[in-house]
Scaffold this motif. Structure first.
Motif, PDB file in Angstrom:
ATOM      1  N   LYS A 372      20.317 -38.750 -47.579  1.00  0.00           N
ATOM      2  CA  LYS A 372      20.901 -39.554 -48.641  1.00  0.00           C
ATOM      3  C   LYS A 372      21.068 -40.996 -48.152  1.00  0.00           C
ATOM      4  O   LYS A 372      21.591 -41.231 -47.072  1.00  0.00           O
ATOM      5  N   GLU A 374      22.176 -45.052 -49.560  1.00  0.00           N
ATOM      6  CA  GLU A 374      22.808 -45.816 -50.630  1.00  0.00           C
ATOM      7  C   GLU A 374      22.672 -47.304 -50.338  1.00  0.00           C
ATOM      8  O   GLU A 374      22.852 -47.751 -49.203  1.00  0.00           O
ATOM      9  N   LYS A 398      17.121 -38.806 -51.022  1.00  0.00           N
ATOM     10  CA  LYS A 398      17.853 -39.145 -52.244  1.00  0.00           C
ATOM     11  C   LYS A 398      18.345 -40.579 -52.118  1.00  0.00           C
ATOM     12  O   LYS A 398      19.055 -40.921 -51.173  1.00  0.00           O
ATOM     13  N   ASP A 400      20.390 -43.787 -53.754  1.00  0.00           N
ATOM     14  CA  ASP A 400      21.419 -44.253 -54.687  1.00  0.00           C
ATOM     15  C   ASP A 400      21.364 -45.778 -54.663  1.00  0.00           C
ATOM     16  O   ASP A 400      21.621 -46.392 -53.630  1.00  0.00           O
ATOM     17  N   GLU A 409      20.037 -42.929 -59.410  1.00  0.00           N
ATOM     18  CA  GLU A 409      19.689 -42.036 -58.308  1.00  0.00           C
ATOM     19  C   GLU A 409      18.281 -41.512 -58.547  1.00  0.00           C
ATOM     20  O   GLU A 409      17.922 -41.130 -59.654  1.00  0.00           O
ATOM     21  N   VAL A 411      15.225 -39.036 -56.420  1.00  0.00           N
ATOM     22  CA  VAL A 411      14.973 -38.152 -55.281  1.00  0.00           C
ATOM     23  C   VAL A 411      13.468 -38.047 -55.049  1.00  0.00           C
ATOM     24  O   VAL A 411      12.716 -37.727 -55.972  1.00  0.00           O
TER      25      VAL A 411
END
Length: 444
Positions: A372, A374, A398, A400, A409, A411
């Protein structure tokens, strides 16, 4: 006068009784009858249900079906497929509004399909001359749903050791080469043979053509050393981590590291401070130490001791003065290698560091992991991270990110050909990725 007053009051009452101009008043009740269509009704089953519809009400969904066996269990050998609403096929979790599909008394029928049977596959392993270890198995059986996507082959000496003078290269599956730690999701389902492929072992992973060199004091002429990887030389610079002089890691400010395999340049001021005699230099890489190179600090040459730096023509090079991070910009300086004079300063965007950080996380990820990331600042991935993801098709990413004041978001699923996502300049924008894999707005 009385007659006029009566007419006026009658008109007022009519106005009060009528709805606002343009608004219709209509309400109806419909009976919905449920048909199990051979299924077995459960504890939550209802034979019928009354639906009230008013055209003055907001068109809110009346019912969002979500199939459950507690409501209606399927017939033997069957599984839930969809609903039939007044002759129209409707998938589960579809909002049904009374003013659309339900306009009269309606029957909603369960539709069933033959239950899928989990298929099993046999994987057979071929050591191809390797030495079988205590964890070796000749074959294993995988169930399509439960096991297939979780199986990740990985070469390990406890499973099989390479033959003498060899090292692991890849697997061969159905005539196709497959790297270690590759999810089986990307290969066809079916019985398969995993054959270990070995290659000749390199005598040294990192090599150098540098011969012993001599630095003479007061010359201020830097010493340059070059190293390369014996396989996949394009990784040499990215895998470089630190430099040892006489067995001790030194500060990055004392040398320049440049791409071109790997080029190390010891700056003159640092060499001036070193004692005369032989010294060793050794680069350290993420996957091992490089070769040890010997160099010598010689006797002092003119000008005489105590004199300042002689006049010279500046020899400027770009040097990283402050490393960038994924969130903070860094700085490069255009500095003279002989005297340290700084001619220019340039901000390093954190974009490169953002991608480098992601690439490092992908490289170190556990098999099958989801990474993940961001960011409020960047809007794309670059080849640095995309190329690393291409080597790990078992890993998903993923992202963000922020766009026009909203958070989204996207993926990149495991098994994606990440290298094919790059445009001609090596970029893959987040919105482009969203067009391929779906974009979800984050409302929290």
């Amino acid at each position: 006068m009385k007659k006029s007053l009566v007419i006026l009051m009658t008109a007022v009452l009519l106005v009060l009784m009528l709805p606002p101009l343009g608004q219709r008043v209509f309400a109806a009740e419909y009976t919905v009858t449920w048909d199990p269509n051979g299924g077995t009704p459960g504890q939550q089953w209802k034979d019928t249900e009354i639906v009230t519809y008013s055209e003055t009400a907001a068109p809110e969904p009346w019912w969002t079906p979500n199939y459950s066996e507690e409501v209606c269990a399927p017939p033997a050998g069957m599984a839930f497929d969809a609903y039939d609403v007044g002759g129209q096929r409707v998938a589960a979790v579809t909002a049904i509004q009374p003013n659309s599909l339900i306009k009269q008394d309606t029957t909603i029928k369960y539709l069933w399909k033959p239950a899928e049977t989990a298929e099993t596959f046999t994987l057979t392993f071929d050591a191809n001359g390797g030495e079988k270890g205590p964890d070796w198995v000749d074959s294993m059986t995988l169930t399509e749903w439960a096991d297939w996507c979780d199986f990740l082959p990985h070469q390990n000496d406890s499973v099989v050791k390479a033959p003498a003078g060899k090292e692991f290269d890849c697997y061969e599956v159905g005539g196709q080469k497959m790297a270690a730690v590759t999810s089986t999701k990307i290969i066809p389902k079916g019985d398969a043979v995993f054959r270990y492929i070995w290659r000749d072992k390199s005598s040294e992973l990192y090599v150098t053509d540098k011969l012993p060199d001599i630095y003479k004091k007061k010359s201020l002429k830097p010493l340059i050393f070059k190293f390369r990887r014996s396989v996949s030389d394009d990784l040499t610079f990215d895998l470089f981590r630190s430099l040892k002089i006489d067995g001790v890691v030194i500060d990055r400010k004392l040398y320049f590291a440049r791409k071109g395999s790997l080029e190390i340049e010891l700056i003159g001021d640092y060499l001036e401070a070193m004692p005369d005699g032989d010294h060793t230099l050794q680069p350290v890489f993420e996957d091992g130490d490089g070769p040890v190179v010997t160099f010598t600090i010689g006797e002092k040459s003119s000008p005489a001791a105590g004199a300042g730096v002689p006049w010279h023509e500046h020899d400027y090079v770009w040097q990283v003065e402050k490393e960038a991070t994924p969130t903070i910009d860094g700085e490069m300086i255009y500095v003279c290698r002989k005297c340290g004079s700084v001619s220019q300063r340039l901000t390093i965007t954190g974009y490169v560091s953002f991608n480098k950080d992601l690439a490092d996380r992908i490289r170190a990820a556990q098999p099958g992991a989801e990474i993940k990331v961001e960011t409020d600042k960047w809007i794309s991935l670059y080849a640095i991270s995309l190329d690393e993801l291409a080597k790990r098709p078992d890993v998903s990413v993923k992202i963000d990110f922020r766009h026009q004041g909203k958070r989204y978001e996207v993926v990149i699923p495991a098994g994606t050909d990440a290298a094919a996502l790059k445009d001609e300049n090596g970029y893959a924008g987040f919105l482009f990725l969203g067009s391929k894999f779906g974009l979800t707005e984050i409302t929290k």
